[in-house]
Write a protein that holds these residues in place. Structure first.
Motif: not given
Length: 327
Positions: A119-135
């Motif tokens: 998602y793109v936060n309010r500062y227009r920076a891209v925030v990546w999310l990962y599956l906890a299970e895969e980590l």
């Protein structure tokens, strides 16, 4: 009223109740019955953990009743299902793997950790999310121990120094897999591939305007990020659209093959006059054909747009700076 009539009405009522019981349900209701938030449920569908079917009424997709029953009766429900769709960001992921956030980001940029959402936060920076299970699985694999504790090999460090970041590309590959699993028509499969390409690339591969128009009918819904035209939406569009030359070439080849398969399955619809018109050059001078019988023009939307005529740079300066931030 005869006894036979009463029996018939009772049986019909029973059939209606039974059909309601087994009818597929909406995503909202399925999420509620499975004890998931809507975002968690959507991710479960994305990962193929919840089977869906097309709505016969044309209202999107639904979840079969027997699929909900299957999940609810599985061992460990609902904890196992919730754990399977738990996502974490960079800081949480680094803590889960017992590494620094800088090392975690390097592993992700090298393509060793594949994001499942962004998602793109309010500062227009891209925030990546990962599956906890895969980590957790990555950390548990002994082959990855050196990557988690040792020094990054020199060749990989050089690539990172040159700006290598495979997170967008890996997300696109994962997203395409989801779109193809949901596509139950050859044209829908072709449209899924086309959705990751710039419009100019699609026009270059699919030269028939009627086929391009048909592809748009099956185009998947865009990934929602901000209101249309907003900075967040523009950043998201850059991520969704393939940028690397080799990735673009691969998708172009896949699109050409997918359209060939779709054309054999069912040609794209076109006006009857256009379908039977002789393939001869159009003569210069006045058109002798009466106006009401003139050959129909291709769809108006197919006239080149500014985006098709003049393709802007793949990554704008501001977007490049956003990607270089460790999110």
């Amino acid at each position: 009223m005869s006894g036979n009539t009463i029996t018939h009405q009772t049986a019909a009522a029973g059939e209606r109740i039974g059909s309601t019981r087994v009818a597929p349900v909406t995503y909202h209701r399925a999420a509620r019955e499975l004890g998931l938030r809507r975002s968690e449920f959507d991710l479960a569908v994305h990962l193929g953990r919840v089977r869906t079917v097309p709505d016969e009424g044309g209202g999107g997709r639904r979840v079969p009743r027997d699929e909900i029953d299957r999940i609810r009766t599985a061992d460990g429900f609902p904890e196992v299902l919730r754990a399977a769709v738990r996502v974490v960001g960079t800081a949480q992921g680094a803590a889960l793997m017992d590494v620094t956030t800088a090392r975690f980001t390097r592993l992700a940029r090298l393509g060793l950790l594949v994001p499942v959402k962004f998602y793109v936060n309010r500062y227009r920076a891209v925030v990546w999310l990962y599956l906890a299970e895969e980590l957790r699985q990555f950390k548990a694999d002994e082959r990855n121990t050196a990557l988690l504790t040792g020094r990054t090999p020199g060749g990989l460090r050089d690539q990172l120094g040159e700006g290598l970041d495979l997170r967008p590309r890996n997300w696109r590959g994962r997203h395409l897999g989801f779109l193809l699993r949901q596509a139950h028509d050859p044209w829908a499969r072709a449209a899924a591939v086309a959705s990751l390409l710039d419009a100019a690339e699609v026009s270059d591969v699919v030269t028939d305007p009627y086929e391009r128009s048909h592809l748009r009918r099956f185009r998947p819904a865009p990934v929602p990020h901000g209101s249309p035209g907003s900075p967040a939406a523009q950043v998201a569009e850059e991520i969704v659209t393939a940028a690397d030359p080799d990735e673009v070439d691969w998708l172009r080849s896949d699109l050409a093959a997918a359209v060939d398969a779709a054309r054999l399955h069912r040609p794209a619809p076109r006006p009857a006059a256009a379908a039977h018109a002789p393939a001869v050059p159009v003569p210069h001078g006045p058109d002798p054909v009466p106006r009401e019988r003139a050959k129909p023009e291709p769809p108006a939307a197919e006239h080149p747009t500014p985006r098709e005529v003049e393709r802007p740079g793949r990554l704008s300066g501001i977007f490049g700076r956003l990607w270089r931030r460790d999110c």
